[in-house]
Scaffold this active site. Structure first.
Site, short mmCIF file in Angstrom:
data_model
loop_
_atom_site.label_atom_id
_atom_site.label_comp_id
_atom_site.label_asym_id
_atom_site.label_seq_id
_atom_site.Cartn_x
_atom_site.Cartn_y
_atom_site.Cartn_z
CG HIS A 123 6.17 8.90 -1.33
ND1 HIS A 123 7.18 8.10 -0.88
CD2 HIS A 123 5.69 9.56 -0.26
CE1 HIS A 123 7.30 8.28 0.43
NE2 HIS A 123 6.42 9.17 0.82
CE LYS A 124 -0.43 10.58 -5.35
NZ LYS A 124 -1.56 11.50 -5.53
CG ASP B 233 -8.28 12.37 -6.86
OD1 ASP B 233 -7.57 12.86 -5.97
OD2 ASP B 233 -9.41 11.91 -6.65
CB SER B 234 -4.66 7.77 -6.81
OG SER B 234 -3.83 8.46 -5.89
CG PHE C 202 2.69 6.24 -0.78
CD1 PHE C 202 3.12 5.79 -2.01
CD2 PHE C 202 1.49 6.94 -0.73
CE1 PHE C 202 2.38 6.04 -3.18
CE2 PHE C 202 0.75 7.21 -1.88
CZ PHE C 202 1.20 6.75 -3.11
CE1 TYR D 168 -5.87 3.87 4.10
CE2 TYR D 168 -5.75 5.14 2.07
CZ TYR D 168 -6.18 5.01 3.38
OH TYR D 168 -6.91 6.01 3.97
CG ASP D 169 1.61 0.84 -1.41
OD1 ASP D 169 0.77 0.46 -2.25
OD2 ASP D 169 2.42 1.75 -1.63
NE ARG E 176 0.11 7.77 -8.28
CZ ARG E 176 0.00 7.00 -7.20
NH1 ARG E 176 0.91 6.11 -6.90
NH2 ARG E 176 -1.03 7.12 -6.40
P1 IMP Z 1 -4.45 11.88 -3.73
O1 IMP Z 1 -3.11 12.46 -3.48
O2 IMP Z 1 -5.59 12.81 -3.53
O3 IMP Z 1 -4.52 11.15 -5.03
O4 IMP Z 1 -4.63 10.84 -2.53
C1 IMP Z 1 -4.64 9.53 -2.75
C2 IMP Z 1 -4.62 8.74 -1.45
O5 IMP Z 1 -4.96 7.39 -1.80
C3 IMP Z 1 -3.22 8.66 -0.85
O6 IMP Z 1 -2.99 9.63 0.11
C4 IMP Z 1 -3.23 7.25 -0.26
O7 IMP Z 1 -3.91 7.25 0.95
C5 IMP Z 1 -4.07 6.48 -1.25
N1 IMP Z 1 -3.24 5.92 -2.33
C6 IMP Z 1 -3.19 6.29 -3.64
N2 IMP Z 1 -2.29 5.58 -4.32
C7 IMP Z 1 -1.71 4.75 -3.44
C8 IMP Z 1 -0.68 3.78 -3.55
O8 IMP Z 1 -0.05 3.56 -4.60
N3 IMP Z 1 -0.39 3.14 -2.42
C9 IMP Z 1 -1.01 3.36 -1.24
N4 IMP Z 1 -1.96 4.25 -1.07
C10 IMP Z 1 -2.33 4.95 -2.17
#
Ligand code: IMP
Length: 199
Positions: A13-14, A72-73, A155, A157-158, A184
């Site tokens: 998705h990212k 990281d998000s 995806f 928590y959207d 992002r």
């Molecule tokens: P990462 O892949 O370690 O950055 O995990 C980030 C997690 O934060 C994701 O699995 C989601 O649970 C949440 N997350 C990050 N960005 C989004 C977004 O754009 N929409 C919804 N949830 C997000």
């Protein structure tokens, strides 16, 4: 050797969002999987910045001649002292569905008034350039935790992240609308500027 960018994420998705926003750099972009680096990287940092750099460093070791980016998000909910934060993916269990995780968060905020439901998505992107230079940028989007699960797009928590300016959740925005205002999207546009200045 042709210049290329390797993005340290396994999340498809990212990757779609990333390729769309970085295409103006005119540098080919590959995911870890696309270059055969399908490795597990332990995200044991306590901040988004630390975790993004841990991922970038792991991939830069394998591809020292490429531009390596990693993100990281996560979701910070003020009422929960910024949880789930860096634990967003792990919150409620990695394999638990987001229908359940989202409902768990709604339950934790049961009865909490609108003014105290403030939250933000955060995205940090770390970059390591072939000369060893390290950079990182942070993008955010401010919103509130909704009262119910709404929307089918996006995806994670959207469906519970309500954006007052749009009057809906980020799961009710089109991918283009979300890219234009998301954490992002904002972080990618910032790293794009950094890379442009180093060209
Ligand atoms: P990462 O892949 O370690 O950055 O995990 C980030 C997690 O934060 C994701 O699995 C989601 O649970 C949440 N997350 C990050 N960005 C989004 C977004 O754009 N929409 C919804 N949830 C997000």
């Amino acid at each position: 050797m042709e210049k290329r960018i390797i993005f340290a994420t396994g999340n498809s998705h990212k990757m779609v969002e990333i390729k769309e926003i970085l295409k103006e750099l005119n540098i080919p972009i590959y995911s870890m999987k696309e270059v055969g680096a399908d490795i597990e990287i332990e995200e044991n940092g306590t901040t988004f910045e630390e975790n993004a750099m841990i991922k970038a460093e792991a991939i830069a070791k394998l591809f020292p001649n490429d531009i390596v980016l990693a993100d990281d998000s996560g979701l910070e909910i003020d009422y929960l002292d910024k949880a789930p934060g860096v634990y967003s993916a792990r919150f409620g269990g990695r394999d638990t569905s987001y229908d359940i995780k989202n409902q768990m968060l709604l339950d934790k905020l049961e009865g909490v008034p609108k003014e105290q439901r403030t939250a933000r998505f955060v995205c940090v992107i770390a970059a390591i350039l072939p000369d060893g230079t390290k950079e990182s940028v942070r993008g955010t989007i401010e919103g509130r935790i909704a009262y119910s699960i709404e929307g089918e797009n996006g995806f994670g928590y959207d469906p519970i992240f309500y954006v007052p300016e749009y009057g809906c959740t980020t799961a009710q925005l089109s991918p283009q609308e979300k890219n234009a205002c998301s954490h992002r999207g904002n972080a990618l546009r910032a790293i794009c500027k950094v890379l442009e200045s180093r060209k």
